[in-house]
Design a protein around this motif. Structure first.
Motif, PDB file in Angstrom:
ATOM      1  N   GLU A  27       1.834   2.711  11.730  1.00  0.00           N
ATOM      2  CA  GLU A  27       2.637   2.756  10.504  1.00  0.00           C
ATOM      3  C   GLU A  27       1.911   3.514   9.404  1.00  0.00           C
ATOM      4  O   GLU A  27       2.485   4.418   8.760  1.00  0.00           O
ATOM      5  CB  GLU A  27       2.921   1.315  10.081  1.00  0.00           C
ATOM      6  N   ILE A  28       0.648   3.203   9.213  1.00  0.00           N
ATOM      7  CA  ILE A  28      -0.091   3.839   8.102  1.00  0.00           C
ATOM      8  C   ILE A  28      -0.399   5.305   8.412  1.00  0.00           C
ATOM      9  O   ILE A  28      -0.373   6.170   7.536  1.00  0.00           O
ATOM     10  CB  ILE A  28      -1.365   3.010   7.790  1.00  0.00           C
ATOM     11  N   GLU A  29      -0.642   5.599   9.700  1.00  0.00           N
ATOM     12  CA  GLU A  29      -0.890   6.995  10.086  1.00  0.00           C
ATOM     13  C   GLU A  29       0.387   7.822   9.937  1.00  0.00           C
ATOM     14  O   GLU A  29       0.354   8.972   9.478  1.00  0.00           O
ATOM     15  CB  GLU A  29      -1.392   7.069  11.525  1.00  0.00           C
ATOM     16  N   SER A  30       1.502   7.260  10.320  1.00  0.00           N
ATOM     17  CA  SER A  30       2.781   7.969  10.185  1.00  0.00           C
ATOM     18  C   SER A  30       3.081   8.252   8.723  1.00  0.00           C
ATOM     19  O   SER A  30       3.530   9.347   8.364  1.00  0.00           O
ATOM     20  CB  SER A  30       3.916   7.114  10.775  1.00  0.00           C
ATOM     21  N   PHE A  31       2.796   7.252   7.890  1.00  0.00           N
ATOM     22  CA  PHE A  31       3.028   7.440   6.461  1.00  0.00           C
ATOM     23  C   PHE A  31       2.172   8.587   5.940  1.00  0.00           C
ATOM     24  O   PHE A  31       2.651   9.459   5.186  1.00  0.00           O
ATOM     25  CB  PHE A  31       2.707   6.128   5.727  1.00  0.00           C
ATOM     26  N   TYR A  52       3.521  12.285   4.354  1.00  0.00           N
ATOM     27  CA  TYR A  52       3.289  12.680   2.953  1.00  0.00           C
ATOM     28  C   TYR A  52       2.069  13.572   2.783  1.00  0.00           C
ATOM     29  O   TYR A  52       1.614  13.813   1.686  1.00  0.00           O
ATOM     30  CB  TYR A  52       3.161  11.424   2.081  1.00  0.00           C
ATOM     31  N   GLY A  53       1.495  14.038   3.883  1.00  0.00           N
ATOM     32  CA  GLY A  53       0.392  14.992   3.790  1.00  0.00           C
ATOM     33  C   GLY A  53      -0.891  14.411   3.262  1.00  0.00           C
ATOM     34  O   GLY A  53      -1.697  15.121   2.647  1.00  0.00           O
ATOM     35  N   CYS A  54      -1.100  13.152   3.449  1.00  0.00           N
ATOM     36  CA  CYS A  54      -2.337  12.510   3.013  1.00  0.00           C
ATOM     37  C   CYS A  54      -3.366  12.593   4.123  1.00  0.00           C
ATOM     38  O   CYS A  54      -3.022  12.552   5.300  1.00  0.00           O
ATOM     39  CB  CYS A  54      -2.116  11.035   2.671  1.00  0.00           C
ATOM     40  N   SER A  55      -4.617  12.718   3.707  1.00  0.00           N
ATOM     41  CA  SER A  55      -5.691  12.640   4.700  1.00  0.00           C
ATOM     42  C   SER A  55      -5.931  11.167   5.009  1.00  0.00           C
ATOM     43  O   SER A  55      -5.986  10.331   4.104  1.00  0.00           O
ATOM     44  CB  SER A  55      -6.974  13.267   4.147  1.00  0.00           C
ATOM     45  N   VAL A 101      -6.540  10.554  -0.504  1.00  0.00           N
ATOM     46  CA  VAL A 101      -7.327  10.549   0.737  1.00  0.00           C
ATOM     47  C   VAL A 101      -7.553   9.082   1.107  1.00  0.00           C
ATOM     48  O   VAL A 101      -8.106   8.323   0.313  1.00  0.00           O
ATOM     49  CB  VAL A 101      -8.675  11.263   0.550  1.00  0.00           C
ATOM     50  N   ILE A 102      -7.081   8.725   2.268  1.00  0.00           N
ATOM     51  CA  ILE A 102      -7.100   7.309   2.644  1.00  0.00           C
ATOM     52  C   ILE A 102      -8.289   7.060   3.545  1.00  0.00           C
ATOM     53  O   ILE A 102      -8.400   7.624   4.632  1.00  0.00           O
ATOM     54  CB  ILE A 102      -5.796   6.914   3.368  1.00  0.00           C
ATOM     55  N   LEU A 103      -9.199   6.256   3.082  1.00  0.00           N
ATOM     56  CA  LEU A 103     -10.314   5.814   3.930  1.00  0.00           C
ATOM     57  C   LEU A 103     -10.075   4.334   4.261  1.00  0.00           C
ATOM     58  O   LEU A 103     -10.263   3.453   3.429  1.00  0.00           O
ATOM     59  CB  LEU A 103     -11.639   6.000   3.190  1.00  0.00           C
ATOM     60  N   HIS A 104      -9.621   4.140   5.477  1.00  0.00           N
ATOM     61  CA  HIS A 104      -9.227   2.794   5.902  1.00  0.00           C
ATOM     62  C   HIS A 104     -10.446   2.110   6.519  1.00  0.00           C
ATOM     63  O   HIS A 104     -10.916   2.495   7.576  1.00  0.00           O
ATOM     64  CB  HIS A 104      -8.090   2.891   6.932  1.00  0.00           C
ATOM     65  N   ILE A 105     -10.949   1.119   5.845  1.00  0.00           N
ATOM     66  CA  ILE A 105     -12.186   0.451   6.299  1.00  0.00           C
ATOM     67  C   ILE A 105     -11.828  -0.911   6.903  1.00  0.00           C
ATOM     68  O   ILE A 105     -11.194  -1.743   6.254  1.00  0.00           O
ATOM     69  CB  ILE A 105     -13.163   0.273   5.121  1.00  0.00           C
ATOM     70  N   TYR A 164       0.819  -1.217   0.000  1.00  0.00           N
ATOM     71  CA  TYR A 164       0.000   0.000   0.000  1.00  0.00           C
ATOM     72  C   TYR A 164       0.854   1.268   0.000  1.00  0.00           C
ATOM     73  O   TYR A 164       0.490   2.269  -0.589  1.00  0.00           O
ATOM     74  CB  TYR A 164      -0.964  -0.016   1.191  1.00  0.00           C
ATOM     75  N   GLN A 165       2.014   1.206   0.648  1.00  0.00           N
ATOM     76  CA  GLN A 165       2.855   2.414   0.678  1.00  0.00           C
ATOM     77  C   GLN A 165       3.368   2.759  -0.709  1.00  0.00           C
ATOM     78  O   GLN A 165       3.376   3.930  -1.131  1.00  0.00           O
ATOM     79  CB  GLN A 165       4.038   2.190   1.633  1.00  0.00           C
TER      80      GLN A 165
END
Lengths: 613, 295
Positions: free
Chosen positions: B259-263, B267-270, B208-212, B193-194
């Motif tokens: 990990e995913i939140e830090s990423f 990189y300035g992603c929501s 924009v990451i919507l993690h479901i 995913y990264q």
């Protein structure tokens, strides 16, 4: 820690192996589809297995199961520890109740101390143990059969009392081993409370029984009468011998008091060095009859051996009836004995009774078919009630053997006697052959139904026996043996614990005996002499019957018992048993705690399995 | 509106979200005039800047007031308003089929709602279903009337195969020239995913990451000796699930979130994480507005 069944430990190998193999085998698991196993990867990295046999993993459950199995296998192997007290399935407590256990070097006495220790053993019994209590003196008594009831055991032990008799530990151990044999697989435990004053029992097979010896006693400080005897000769002079010994470690001075019929007769001042033996003799006893008692005026450990009694027969006449057609040899021999009062008859007088004559001599004249109680010397004839039957005649028989130990033939040499003819005899079951000829016995003796017989199968006039030195001795022996000993007779005092032979009148059917402790015992007379075996008290026993009263004495007179120094080590069944001292250590089985621990571990394993620790 | 679209969103809910609009952090150049500020200068009424007059400029944009004061010709520049490209990427791998409601249905509802919001705001809304190494693409639509087509397309999307996010996104970026907002709806149970997000960033998209997630993935109701089967790969894993193991799983999951939140932060992603047990309407009308993804 030791094991009663160590081979059972081998079970751990197959059972433990089975448990591990069950863990190695792949578990049949429920299938669950998950979105992704990505997040489970780290978590299950050390738990996954794809092969039929997986690698052994670290598992708390496996560890707990192995521990529980090990505990159970340990329990099956029946571990035990040596611990104070007793925890055997079968325990036999043997208390030495011999005279030496009365020594007062322990408080309250050796026997009292031993009883207290035995009570401690009772209190430490396990719930599944059973105990048998027995005492060992001359007789072995089972005072309490196997029971687990501590109250009953304590009560039985508390009632015990020591005796004045020597110790027969062999008999006690044989009985104890026979009582415990084959009752269960566990080896029995025998605990002996004793001062060790018994002989070596190293030849006694004890099997797998475990023996514990608790020494009772600390020291020896005792002076004893170790022997008491009397002797008389044909002239009527009587002598009394008194043996003394100092068993203590110091010199002891004391007075030896002599009583005749409870009246002080003599006092002698004695002084004995440690271990010294001394013999005292009373010789001036002419005309004295009755009980002679020796007492030591001393304060020592053991009182039972400080006195002893012996009886002197009162000199009295023996009424002898000689039924003979004439025999100068026998007549002279009977007259030679100053005790005899001889009456002569040519034929059997009508109605001879015991009251008239002590001994009746039938010389070649057949006695009547029925004879009253009394002593009978049959010479060259036989009687229907006699001790032997006549089988046949022998010409010029030679004497082959004679019994030198029987009172009748003692000191008499029959070997040089020549006989013209003799009948050979067949002794009845109660008769004893005293002189053996070539074809059979020629002189027999025996007592039955109050009648005593000495039967000679040859005619004195057809032999040279009357010319031999032994002939008057033989006649005197016969008179001694055939004549009732009379009141105060029986010169030798009986030993404690050994049976006493009491002569009673033939008409007496019931007697009462009062022992030195004052206890009265009634006995039905079925034979004479009456054999009385409850002689475990030292002292004077009074015998009473219808128109009849007499007494006899029992003396300890046992150097082994009087030597009160306790033994540290005794030898039993090839083992040297050292004393356990004050504490009795025995095998205490540990399997119950192990089983409980295993159950606890299994419970925790169940909890861990369900809580998924 | 078709029956299938009705399954995704109700008319009442559509009315509620008509007034919403998607928030873009950056300003993108559009293709057609729209309601979004563009990087271009154009003919809107909103003043943007001045520049010197050069020969050939349109006299109508000369600021004559300034000329009167300074006697110099300055051109007035105005903000151009164009349409915004909104791409919604839906992970349709088999892992998305999990949950009650399934993560895929939840994702389709979110996609439908966001698409409708975008279409109502004259944004160009394109959709892509990421299945396997390739994608199924719905070309960008514009206008409220296109909503029906979008809903139909969403209704026909089915879960299939294993998702390789990196490959799919690379395919998407190659087939899409116009940058814009890319809303990725996925459980992100993929190791790539990264790489996928970096691909988007490198192509000037605003991810924009919507993690479901299914709530059972956050707190697995599993216990005992189990054979876990991966729904995508079929991989089987034997586990004996104990409290210890569950704690390890929770730790692993927490590390994954970190990990995913830090990423995203770097990189300035929501980044918005939701579980399928959260009411859908509350998510759109409340949570996404709070997180400033909608206004």
């Amino acid at each position: 820690m030791n094991f009663l069944s160590p081979l059972s430990l081998i079970l751990f190998i197959p059972l433990g192996g089975a448990v591990v193999v069950l863990y190695l085998l792949k578990l049949r698991r429920k299938e669950r589809v998950v979105s992704s196993t990505m997040l489970w990867q780290d978590a299950v990295a050390d738990l996954q297995a794809d092969a039929p046999f997986q690698k052994l993993k670290k598992s708390l459950l496996l560890l707990l199961q192995i521990v529980a199995l090990a505990l159970l296998v340990f329990a099956v192997a029946r571990p035990y520890v040596r611990a104070k007290g007793i925890s055997e399935n079968r325990i036999v407590v043997i208390l030495d109740s011999s005279a030496s256990m009365q020594a007062c070097d322990m408080k309250p006495s050796r026997f009292g101390w031993a009883k207290n220790k035995a009570l401690e053993v009772v209190n430490k019994m396990g719930p599944r143990d059973s105990m048998l209590v027995m005492t060992a003196s001359t007789k072995t008594r089972v005072v309490q059969s196997f029971t687990s009831d501590k109250k009953t055991l304590s009560s039985a032990i508390s009632r015990l009392a020591p005796t004045d008799a020597p110790c027969n530990m062999r008999q006690a151990l044989v009985l104890a081993l026979s009582l415990v044999a084959g009752r269960s697989t566990a080896p029995p435990s025998l605990v002996i409370f004793s001062d060790g004053k018994f002989g070596s029992l190293s030849d006694l097979p004890v099997g797998g029984a475990r023996l514990d010896f608790v020494k009772v006693g600390s020291d020896s400080d005792n002076v004893a009468i170790t022997g008491l005897d009397s002797r008389k000769n044909l002239s009527g002079t009587q002598q009394v011998f008194i043996g003394l010994k100092n068993f203590s470690r110091r010199e002891r001075g004391f007075n030896l008091e002599i009583y005749v019929n409870d009246k002080l007769y003599d006092i002698r001042e004695e002084s004995l060095t440690p271990g010294q033996i001394k013999q005292e003799m009373l010789e001036d006893l002419q005309g004295v009859g009755g009980r002679v008692t020796a007492k030591l005026d001393i304060d020592d450990q053991l009182a039972a051996d400080n006195s002893g009694s012996v009886y002197l027969a009162k000199p009295r006449k023996i009424d002898v009836l000689l039924v003979s057609k004439g025999n100068v040899f026998i007549e002279n021999a009977l007259n030679l004995d100053p005790r005899t009062r001889l009456t002569r008859a040519d034929a059997v007088p009508a109605g001879i009774s015991k009251q008239d004559y002590d001994v009746v001599v039938f010389d070649r004249i057949a006695p009547p078919a029925k004879l009253p109680a009394g002593g009978y010397l049959l010479i060259g004839t036989s009687a229907a009630q006699g001790p032997a039957e006549v089988l046949g005649k022998a010409s010029r028989p030679a004497v082959v053997d004679s019994d030198l130990h029987h009172p009748v033939t003692a000191y008499v040499d029959f070997s040089g006697i020549r006989l013209a003819e003799a009948e050979y005899l067949k002794p009845k079951p109660w008769g004893t052959a005293l002189v053996e000829g070539e074809r059979g016995p020629m002189v027999c003796a025996g007592s039955m139904g109050g009648r005593s017989f000495v039967q000679m199968s040859f005619d004195l006039l057809k032999s040279d026996f009357p010319l031999h030195v032994g002939f008057p001795i033989f006649i005197a022996n016969c008179l001694d043996w055939l004549a009732p000993s009379g009141e105060g007779g029986g010169s030798e005092g009986a030993r404690t614990g050994q049976p006493a032979y009491i002569d009673v009148p033939a008409s007496c059917r019931k007697i009462a005996i009062i022992d030195p402790g004052g206890e009265k015992q009634s006995i039905n007379v079925t034979q004479t002499p009456v054999v009385y075996s409850d002689t475990e008290r030292a002292g004077v026993y009074h015998v009473m019957g219808k128109d009849f009263s007499r007494e006899f004495a029992c003396n300890l007179a046992s150097p082994a018992e009087s030597d009160t120094a306790p033994r540290e080590v005794v030898s039993v069944g090839g083992r040297q048993l050292a004393s356990r001292g004050k504490a009795v250590e025995t095998n205490r089985e540990m399997y119950w705690p192990l089983i409980l621990l295993a159950l606890a571990v299994l419970s925790f394993e169940w909890y861990a399995y369900h809580r998924r620790l | 509106m078709t029956q299938q679209s009705e399954e995704l969103l109700t008319p009442d809910f559509l009315r509620k979200i008509e007034h919403l609009s998607l928030v873009a952090k950056r300003v993108f150049a559009g293709q057609m005039r729209g309601e979004r500020r563009s990087t271009k200068r154009g003919a809107s009424v909103e003043f943007a800047d001045y520049r010197n007059y050069t020969a050939g400029d349109d006299f109508r944009r000369v600021d004559w007031n300034v000329y009167a004061r300074l006697e110099k010709l300055f051109m007035k520049l105005f903000v151009e308003e164009e349409d915004l490209h909104v791409y919604i990427l839906i992970d349709v791998s088999r892992s998305m089929e999990f949950g009650e409601p399934s993560k895929l249905l939840y994702a389709k509802q979110i996609a439908a709602a966001l698409s409708y919001i975008g279409l109502c705001n004259l944004d160009r809304v394109g959709l892509a279903a990421l299945a396997g190494p390739s994608i199924s693409l719905l070309s960008p639509k514009r206008g409220k009337q296109a909503a029906f087509g979008v809903f139909d397309w969403l209704s026909n999307v089915q879960a299939a195969g294993e998702t390789d996010l990196a490959a799919c996104v690379r395919d998407f970026s190659l087939r899409t020239a116009q940058p814009g907002i890319v809303i990725v709806l996925s459980d992100f149970l993929s190791t790539t995913y990264q790489q996928a997000l970096i691909t988007l960033l490198s192509r000037k998209f605003e991810p924009v990451i919507l993690h479901i997630l299914d709530h059972n993935e956050v707190e697995p109701p599993l216990v005992g000796d189990l054979l876990l089967v991966d729904s995508e790969t079929g991989e089987r894993r034997e586990v004996t699930i104990t409290q210890t193991l569950l704690r390890k799983y929770q730790q692993r999951l927490a590390n994954f979130f970190v990990e995913i939140e830090s990423f995203s932060t770097r990189y300035g992603c929501s980044y918005v994480r939701v579980t399928n047990d959260a009411p859908f309407e509350d998510l759109i009308l409340g949570y996404l507005r709070q997180r400033a993804l909608l206004k």
